[in-house]
Write a protein that holds these residues in place. Structure first.
Motif, PDB file in Angstrom:
ATOM      1  N   GLY A   1      -2.615  95.290  90.719  1.00 12.63           N
ATOM      2  CA  GLY A   1      -3.900  94.339  90.235  1.00 12.63           C
ATOM      3  C   GLY A   1      -4.114  93.097  90.756  1.00 12.63           C
ATOM      4  N   MET A   2      -3.034  92.585  91.273  1.00 10.74           N
ATOM      5  CA  MET A   2      -3.140  91.284  91.831  1.00 10.74           C
ATOM      6  C   MET A   2      -3.734  91.329  93.189  1.00 10.74           C
ATOM      7  SD  MET A   2      -0.237  88.481  92.758  1.00 10.74           S
ATOM      8  CE  MET A   2       0.729  89.423  93.952  1.00 10.74           C
ATOM      9  N   LEU A   3      -3.393  92.560  94.162  1.00 13.01           N
ATOM     10  CA  LEU A   3      -3.896  92.746  95.243  1.00 13.01           C
ATOM     11  C   LEU A   3      -5.284  92.834  95.319  1.00 13.01           C
ATOM     12  CD1 LEU A   3      -0.976  94.771  97.016  1.00 13.01           C
ATOM     13  CD2 LEU A   3      -1.573  92.420  97.725  1.00 13.01           C
ATOM     14  N   LEU A   4      -5.619  93.985  94.290  1.00  5.53           N
ATOM     15  CA  LEU A   4      -7.080  94.177  94.083  1.00  5.53           C
ATOM     16  C   LEU A   4      -7.772  92.822  93.963  1.00  5.53           C
ATOM     17  CD1 LEU A   4      -9.477  96.239  93.611  1.00  5.53           C
ATOM     18  CD2 LEU A   4      -8.707  96.268  91.068  1.00  5.53           C
ATOM     19  N   VAL A   5      -7.503  92.029  93.103  1.00  2.00           N
ATOM     20  CA  VAL A   5      -8.074  90.517  92.790  1.00  2.00           C
ATOM     21  C   VAL A   5      -8.263  89.891  94.045  1.00  2.00           C
ATOM     22  CG1 VAL A   5      -8.057  88.347  91.861  1.00  2.00           C
ATOM     23  CG2 VAL A   5      -7.427  90.345  90.467  1.00  2.00           C
ATOM     24  N   ALA A   6      -7.086  90.010  95.029  1.00  2.00           N
ATOM     25  CA  ALA A   6      -7.178  89.291  96.312  1.00  2.00           C
ATOM     26  C   ALA A   6      -8.068  89.901  97.167  1.00  2.00           C
ATOM     27  CB  ALA A   6      -5.547  89.409  96.831  1.00  2.00           C
ATOM     28  N   TYR A   7      -8.382  91.132  97.325  1.00  2.00           N
ATOM     29  CA  TYR A   7      -9.482  91.829  98.076  1.00  2.00           C
ATOM     30  C   TYR A   7     -10.861  91.615  97.623  1.00  2.00           C
ATOM     31  CZ  TYR A   7     -12.275  95.608  99.890  1.00  2.00           C
ATOM     32  OH  TYR A   7     -13.373  96.136 100.723  1.00  2.00           O
ATOM     33  N   LEU A   8     -10.990  91.300  96.396  1.00  2.00           N
ATOM     34  CA  LEU A   8     -12.526  91.204  95.643  1.00  2.00           C
ATOM     35  C   LEU A   8     -12.786  89.650  95.845  1.00  2.00           C
ATOM     36  CD1 LEU A   8     -12.186  93.312  92.450  1.00  2.00           C
ATOM     37  CD2 LEU A   8     -13.342  93.864  94.627  1.00  2.00           C
ATOM     38  N   THR A   9     -11.659  89.008  96.119  1.00  2.00           N
ATOM     39  CA  THR A   9     -12.077  87.446  96.001  1.00  2.00           C
ATOM     40  C   THR A   9     -11.897  87.072  97.618  1.00  2.00           C
ATOM     41  OG1 THR A   9      -9.826  86.931  95.584  1.00  2.00           O
ATOM     42  CG2 THR A   9     -11.538  86.788  93.795  1.00  2.00           C
ATOM     43  N   SER A  10     -11.516  87.924  98.625  1.00  2.96           N
ATOM     44  CA  SER A  10     -11.586  87.630  99.943  1.00  2.96           C
ATOM     45  C   SER A  10     -10.256  86.560 100.173  1.00  2.96           C
ATOM     46  CB  SER A  10     -12.704  86.990 100.664  1.00  2.96           C
ATOM     47  OG  SER A  10     -13.663  88.053 100.515  1.00  2.96           O
ATOM     48  N   SER A  11      -9.165  86.445  99.555  1.00  2.00           N
ATOM     49  CA  SER A  11      -8.187  85.589  99.623  1.00  2.00           C
ATOM     50  C   SER A  11      -7.484  85.592 100.732  1.00  2.00           C
ATOM     51  CB  SER A  11      -7.025  85.682  98.529  1.00  2.00           C
ATOM     52  OG  SER A  11      -7.778  85.590  97.198  1.00  2.00           O
ATOM     53  N   THR A  12      -6.763  84.367 101.273  1.00  2.00           N
ATOM     54  CA  THR A  12      -6.096  84.297 102.722  1.00  2.00           C
ATOM     55  C   THR A  12      -4.846  85.339 102.605  1.00  2.00           C
ATOM     56  OG1 THR A  12      -4.973  82.191 102.205  1.00  2.00           O
ATOM     57  CG2 THR A  12      -7.145  82.191 103.091  1.00  2.00           C
ATOM     58  N   TRP A  13      -4.315  85.423 103.592  1.00  2.00           N
ATOM     59  CA  TRP A  13      -2.794  86.164 103.731  1.00  2.00           C
ATOM     60  C   TRP A  13      -1.919  85.286 103.167  1.00  2.00           C
ATOM     61  CZ3 TRP A  13      -2.386  91.065 103.583  1.00  2.00           C
ATOM     62  CH2 TRP A  13      -3.364  91.871 104.227  1.00  2.00           C
ATOM     63  N   LEU A  14      -1.982  83.888 103.210  1.00  2.00           N
ATOM     64  CA  LEU A  14      -0.847  82.986 102.812  1.00  2.00           C
ATOM     65  C   LEU A  14      -1.050  82.959 101.303  1.00  2.00           C
ATOM     66  CD1 LEU A  14       1.077  80.568 103.376  1.00  2.00           C
ATOM     67  CD2 LEU A  14      -0.892  79.192 103.402  1.00  2.00           C
ATOM     68  N   GLU A  15      -2.076  82.930 100.772  1.00  2.00           N
ATOM     69  CA  GLU A  15      -2.349  82.901  99.311  1.00  2.00           C
ATOM     70  C   GLU A  15      -1.874  84.082  98.629  1.00  2.00           C
ATOM     71  OE1 GLU A  15      -5.648  82.445  95.714  1.00  2.00           O
ATOM     72  OE2 GLU A  15      -6.356  82.079  97.990  1.00  2.00           O
ATOM     73  N   ILE A  16      -1.909  85.251  99.493  1.00  2.00           N
ATOM     74  CA  ILE A  16      -1.573  86.711  98.741  1.00  2.00           C
ATOM     75  C   ILE A  16       0.088  86.677  98.913  1.00  2.00           C
ATOM     76  CG2 ILE A  16      -1.422  89.188  99.585  1.00  2.00           C
ATOM     77  CD1 ILE A  16      -4.379  88.871 100.396  1.00  2.00           C
ATOM     78  N   ALA A  17       0.621  86.178 100.106  1.00  2.49           N
ATOM     79  CA  ALA A  17       2.047  86.350 100.402  1.00  2.49           C
ATOM     80  C   ALA A  17       2.681  85.331  99.020  1.00  2.49           C
ATOM     81  CB  ALA A  17       2.537  85.744 101.763  1.00  2.49           C
ATOM     82  N   ALA A  18       2.045  84.141  98.870  1.00  2.00           N
ATOM     83  CA  ALA A  18       2.499  83.288  98.083  1.00  2.00           C
ATOM     84  C   ALA A  18       2.557  83.881  96.410  1.00  2.00           C
ATOM     85  CB  ALA A  18       1.745  81.899  98.111  1.00  2.00           C
ATOM     86  N   THR A  19       1.444  84.474  96.286  1.00  4.90           N
ATOM     87  CA  THR A  19       1.259  84.867  94.823  1.00  4.90           C
ATOM     88  C   THR A  19       2.175  86.275  94.726  1.00  4.90           C
ATOM     89  OG1 THR A  19      -0.671  86.357  95.618  1.00  4.90           O
ATOM     90  CG2 THR A  19      -0.929  84.211  94.399  1.00  4.90           C
ATOM     91  N   THR A  20       2.192  86.934  95.809  1.00  2.20           N
ATOM     92  CA  THR A  20       3.140  88.065  95.552  1.00  2.20           C
ATOM     93  C   THR A  20       4.757  87.772  95.445  1.00  2.20           C
ATOM     94  OG1 THR A  20       1.625  89.493  97.081  1.00  2.20           O
ATOM     95  CG2 THR A  20       3.924  90.258  96.714  1.00  2.20           C
ATOM     96  N   THR A  21       5.080  86.901  96.170  1.00  2.00           N
ATOM     97  CA  THR A  21       6.498  86.506  95.789  1.00  2.00           C
ATOM     98  C   THR A  21       6.832  85.848  94.771  1.00  2.00           C
ATOM     99  OG1 THR A  21       6.279  84.640  97.446  1.00  2.00           O
ATOM    100  CG2 THR A  21       7.010  86.404  98.365  1.00  2.00           C
ATOM    101  N   GLY A  22       5.852  84.906  94.415  1.00  3.18           N
ATOM    102  CA  GLY A  22       5.790  84.177  92.832  1.00  3.18           C
ATOM    103  C   GLY A  22       5.907  85.142  91.833  1.00  3.18           C
ATOM    104  N   LEU A  23       5.153  86.142  91.923  1.00  3.07           N
ATOM    105  CA  LEU A  23       5.266  87.254  90.772  1.00  3.07           C
ATOM    106  C   LEU A  23       6.588  87.949  90.932  1.00  3.07           C
ATOM    107  CD1 LEU A  23       4.075  89.231  88.681  1.00  3.07           C
ATOM    108  CD2 LEU A  23       3.075  90.565  90.331  1.00  3.07           C
TER     109      LEU A  23
END
Length: 224
Positions: free
Chosen positions: A13-35
């Motif tokens: 779900g988080m990766l889907l939101v990341a794709y839809l909002t064109s998030s950076t890879w840094l933001e995705i990596a930070a949120t994934t490890t945070g989760l």
């Protein structure tokens, strides 16, 4: 539902939101490890600490790019508190996987409340006067409240979850305002995990307290 399956669903779900909002890879990596870190913490798994060390490093640069300097500075302290938490959880276990959960005392509650007020205003003033921080006092308050929560978590104190719940609610609003949509979605998930963590830790504490029984009329596991 199995905990592992729940984790994979949340990740997807988080990766889907990341794709839809064109998030950076840094933001995705930070949120994934945070989760992953918060999920492991709620399950009282010792691996939450090494994952947390990686996570705070990634968030340091995420917040720097967003000009959230209080939160950026906070990651340095979180790194140190994660090391402390790792040590605390690994010691005085009495044969258990991690140290037993304890409860906060009125004395510590009052002390932390004073620290929260003083540090928030001092930090907010510095950010407002000497930086181009976007929302200095809100940023400082959430950052300081996060420090309080992390101190309680690192010390294995049950009430850390109440503070984290407050942090999560406030953070969702702040990150939506800053258009960090993936991070905002992450904190929505954090809110759910923190609530589950509170329920689980409180149940474990109650069972342990009932098994140990009162000692000289004192509350079991209280920490000054």
């Amino acid at each position: 539902m199995n905990g592992k399956y729940t984790m994979w669903i949340l990740m997807a779900g988080m990766l889907l939101v990341a794709y839809l909002t064109s998030s950076t890879w840094l933001e995705i990596a930070a949120t994934t490890t945070g989760l992953l870190s918060v999920w492991l913490t709620a399950r009282q798994n010792m691996w939450c600490w090494p994952v947390s060390l990686v996570n705070v490093g990634l968030f340091f640069f995420t917040y720097f790019e967003a000009k959230l300097y209080a939160d950026m500075t906070l990651q340095v302290l979180f790194f140190l508190l994660s090391i402390q938490g790792w040590i605390v959880w690994a010691t005085r276990r009495g044969g258990a996987k991690v140290r037993p959960t304890s409860r906060i005392t009125p004395k510590l509650t009052a002390l932390l409340a004073v620290i929260l007020i003083v540090v928030t205003f001092a930090w907010g003033h510095v950010l407002e006067r000497f930086t181009d921080a976007s929302i200095p006092y809100a940023d400082a308050f959430i950052a300081t409240l996060s420090i309080v929560a992390q101190l309680l978590l690192s010390s294995k104190i049950l009430e850390n979850w109440y503070v984290w719940i407050a942090v999560d609610v406030l953070s969702i609003g702040m990150f939506l305002y800053k258009e960090l949509y993936v991070v905002a979605f992450l904190y929505l998930i954090f809110l759910g995990i923190a609530t589950a963590g509170l329920i689980s830790w409180r149940k474990d504490y109650r069972l342990a307290a009932e098994a140990a029984g009162p000692v000289n009329g004192s509350r079991p596991g209280a920490v000054v």
